[in-house]
Design a protein around this motif. Structure first.
Motif, PDB file in Angstrom:
ATOM      1  N   GLY A   1       0.775  -1.232   0.000  1.00 22.07           N
ATOM      2  CA  GLY A   1       0.000   0.000   0.000  1.00 22.07           C
ATOM      3  C   GLY A   1       0.803   1.276   0.000  1.00 22.07           C
ATOM      4  N   LYS A   2       2.119   1.184  -0.144  1.00 22.92           N
ATOM      5  CA  LYS A   2       2.976   2.382  -0.150  1.00 22.92           C
ATOM      6  C   LYS A   2       3.054   2.962  -1.567  1.00 22.92           C
ATOM      7  N   GLN A   3       2.984   4.286  -1.646  1.00 26.12           N
ATOM      8  CA  GLN A   3       3.078   4.976  -2.939  1.00 26.12           C
ATOM      9  C   GLN A   3       4.539   5.096  -3.365  1.00 26.12           C
ATOM     10  N   VAL A   4       4.819   4.859  -4.656  1.00 21.55           N
ATOM     11  CA  VAL A   4       6.159   5.033  -5.209  1.00 21.55           C
ATOM     12  C   VAL A   4       6.033   5.641  -6.599  1.00 21.55           C
ATOM     13  N   ALA A   5       6.846   6.651  -6.865  1.00 23.89           N
ATOM     14  CA  ALA A   5       6.859   7.300  -8.176  1.00 23.89           C
ATOM     15  C   ALA A   5       8.239   7.147  -8.797  1.00 23.89           C
ATOM     16  N   SER A   6       8.251   6.815 -10.075  1.00 29.68           N
ATOM     17  CA  SER A   6       9.497   6.734 -10.838  1.00 29.68           C
ATOM     18  C   SER A   6       9.469   7.830 -11.892  1.00 29.68           C
ATOM     19  N   PHE A   7      10.622   8.457 -12.105  1.00 33.06           N
ATOM     20  CA  PHE A   7      10.700   9.488 -13.139  1.00 33.06           C
ATOM     21  C   PHE A   7      12.130   9.641 -13.616  1.00 33.06           C
ATOM     22  N   ARG A   8      12.252  10.171 -14.832  1.00 31.84           N
ATOM     23  CA  ARG A   8      13.564  10.442 -15.411  1.00 31.84           C
ATOM     24  C   ARG A   8      13.684  11.935 -15.663  1.00 31.84           C
ATOM     25  N   MET A   9      14.912  12.426 -15.476  1.00 27.46           N
ATOM     26  CA  MET A   9      15.169  13.840 -15.710  1.00 27.46           C
ATOM     27  C   MET A   9      16.399  14.007 -16.578  1.00 27.46           C
ATOM     28  N   ALA A  10      16.375  15.050 -17.399  1.00 30.69           N
ATOM     29  CA  ALA A  10      17.530  15.455 -18.186  1.00 30.69           C
ATOM     30  C   ALA A  10      18.274  16.503 -17.370  1.00 30.69           C
ATOM     31  N   VAL A  11      19.525  16.191 -17.017  1.00 35.41           N
ATOM     32  CA  VAL A  11      20.326  17.069 -16.176  1.00 35.41           C
ATOM     33  C   VAL A  11      21.587  17.452 -16.936  1.00 35.41           C
ATOM     34  N   ASP A  12      21.729  18.754 -17.227  1.00 35.61           N
ATOM     35  CA  ASP A  12      22.919  19.222 -17.937  1.00 35.61           C
ATOM     36  C   ASP A  12      24.115  19.250 -17.003  1.00 35.61           C
ATOM     37  N   ARG A  13      25.270  18.898 -17.552  1.00 36.91           N
ATOM     38  CA  ARG A  13      26.505  18.982 -16.778  1.00 36.91           C
ATOM     39  C   ARG A  13      26.964  20.430 -16.712  1.00 36.91           C
ATOM     40  N   ASP A  14      27.770  20.737 -15.717  1.00 38.08           N
ATOM     41  CA  ASP A  14      28.245  22.102 -15.513  1.00 38.08           C
ATOM     42  C   ASP A  14      29.576  22.316 -16.229  1.00 38.08           C
ATOM     43  N   MET A  15      29.641  21.884 -17.482  1.00 39.80           N
ATOM     44  CA  MET A  15      30.843  22.060 -18.297  1.00 39.80           C
ATOM     45  C   MET A  15      30.413  22.150 -19.750  1.00 39.80           C
ATOM     46  N   VAL A  16      31.287  22.638 -20.581  1.00 43.52           N
ATOM     47  CA  VAL A  16      31.005  22.757 -22.003  1.00 43.52           C
ATOM     48  C   VAL A  16      31.989  21.874 -22.751  1.00 43.52           C
ATOM     49  N   ASP A  17      31.490  21.110 -23.737  1.00 46.65           N
ATOM     50  CA  ASP A  17      32.376  20.240 -24.514  1.00 46.65           C
ATOM     51  C   ASP A  17      33.085  21.034 -25.615  1.00 46.65           C
ATOM     52  N   ALA A  18      33.858  20.359 -26.447  1.00 48.56           N
ATOM     53  CA  ALA A  18      34.648  21.008 -27.492  1.00 48.56           C
ATOM     54  C   ALA A  18      33.779  21.746 -28.510  1.00 48.56           C
ATOM     55  N   ASN A  19      32.511  21.341 -28.646  1.00 49.74           N
ATOM     56  CA  ASN A  19      31.596  21.978 -29.598  1.00 49.74           C
ATOM     57  C   ASN A  19      30.774  23.103 -28.966  1.00 49.74           C
ATOM     58  N   GLY A  20      31.031  23.403 -27.699  1.00 47.84           N
ATOM     59  CA  GLY A  20      30.305  24.463 -27.019  1.00 47.84           C
ATOM     60  C   GLY A  20      28.974  24.035 -26.423  1.00 47.84           C
ATOM     61  N   HIS A  21      28.721  22.724 -26.381  1.00 48.11           N
ATOM     62  CA  HIS A  21      27.474  22.202 -25.823  1.00 48.11           C
ATOM     63  C   HIS A  21      27.699  21.639 -24.425  1.00 48.11           C
ATOM     64  N   ARG A  22      26.645  21.653 -23.634  1.00 48.42           N
ATOM     65  CA  ARG A  22      26.686  21.026 -22.308  1.00 48.42           C
ATOM     66  C   ARG A  22      26.155  19.596 -22.444  1.00 48.42           C
ATOM     67  N   PRO A  23      26.967  18.606 -22.116  1.00 45.48           N
ATOM     68  CA  PRO A  23      26.467  17.225 -22.158  1.00 45.48           C
ATOM     69  C   PRO A  23      25.304  17.053 -21.174  1.00 45.48           C
ATOM     70  N   THR A  24      24.357  16.213 -21.533  1.00 45.74           N
ATOM     71  CA  THR A  24      23.176  15.962 -20.708  1.00 45.74           C
ATOM     72  C   THR A  24      23.185  14.528 -20.210  1.00 45.74           C
ATOM     73  N   ASP A  25      22.933  14.350 -18.929  1.00 45.41           N
ATOM     74  CA  ASP A  25      22.765  13.025 -18.338  1.00 45.41           C
ATOM     75  C   ASP A  25      21.271  12.779 -18.150  1.00 45.41           C
ATOM     76  N   TRP A  26      20.827  11.571 -18.490  1.00 43.88           N
ATOM     77  CA  TRP A  26      19.426  11.168 -18.324  1.00 43.88           C
ATOM     78  C   TRP A  26      19.377  10.273 -17.106  1.00 43.88           C
ATOM     79  N   LEU A  27      18.907  10.818 -15.991  1.00 43.00           N
ATOM     80  CA  LEU A  27      18.966  10.128 -14.710  1.00 43.00           C
ATOM     81  C   LEU A  27      17.603   9.584 -14.290  1.00 43.00           C
ATOM     82  N   THR A  28      17.641   8.471 -13.559  1.00 42.96           N
ATOM     83  CA  THR A  28      16.438   7.816 -13.059  1.00 42.96           C
ATOM     84  C   THR A  28      16.277   8.118 -11.575  1.00 42.96           C
ATOM     85  N   PHE A  29      15.060   8.472 -11.186  1.00 44.45           N
ATOM     86  CA  PHE A  29      14.754   8.831  -9.805  1.00 44.45           C
ATOM     87  C   PHE A  29      13.584   7.988  -9.292  1.00 44.45           C
ATOM     88  N   THR A  30      13.577   7.746  -7.991  1.00 47.00           N
ATOM     89  CA  THR A  30      12.478   7.067  -7.324  1.00 47.00           C
ATOM     90  C   THR A  30      12.110   7.875  -6.087  1.00 47.00           C
TER      91      THR A  30
END
Length: 112
Positions: A23-52
């Motif tokens: 009977g316990k509630q649980v929610a799962s979700f994914r988020m796109a989280v940008d890194r705090d750095m810029v790659d060689a092309n000037g873009h911030r890599p994004t991590d797709w993380l799983t949360f509960t």
């Protein structure tokens, strides 16, 4: 020992709310989280993380957040060992969300 992490990002999809057999509630979700750095092309890599999230936090997330909404999540990293359908041992990392906060205003999320 300390296991604490904080993330700010956008929901990749609407959260999925379920109820366990106990009977316990649980929610799962994914988020796109940008890194705090810029790659060689000037873009911030994004991590797709799983949360509960569990209990009242799960209910809050499923009620107030949807795809594209910005959130700040505070929680802890958890590694789960599991077995796939072929019997192979697998490991997954997820963040167990203790607190979830709005990362944008309601007006900002409505405007896209």
């Amino acid at each position: 020992m300390l296991n604490s992490c904080d993330f700010q990002g956008r929901f990749a999809a609407d959260p999925e709310l379920r109820t366990t057999q106990t009977g316990k509630q649980v929610a799962s979700f994914r988020m796109a989280v940008d890194r705090d750095m810029v790659d060689a092309n000037g873009h911030r890599p994004t991590d797709w993380l799983t949360f509960t999230a569990w209990g009242k936090t799960a209910e809050f997330v499923s009620k107030y957040f949807s795809k594209g909404r910005m959130a700040v999540v505070s929680g802890r990293l958890q590694i789960r060992n599991w077995q796939d359908k072929e019997g192979n041992k697998r490991r997954s990392a997820e963040v167990v969300a203790d607190n979830v906060y709005f990362g944008d205003s309601k007006r900002d999320s409505a405007d896209g």
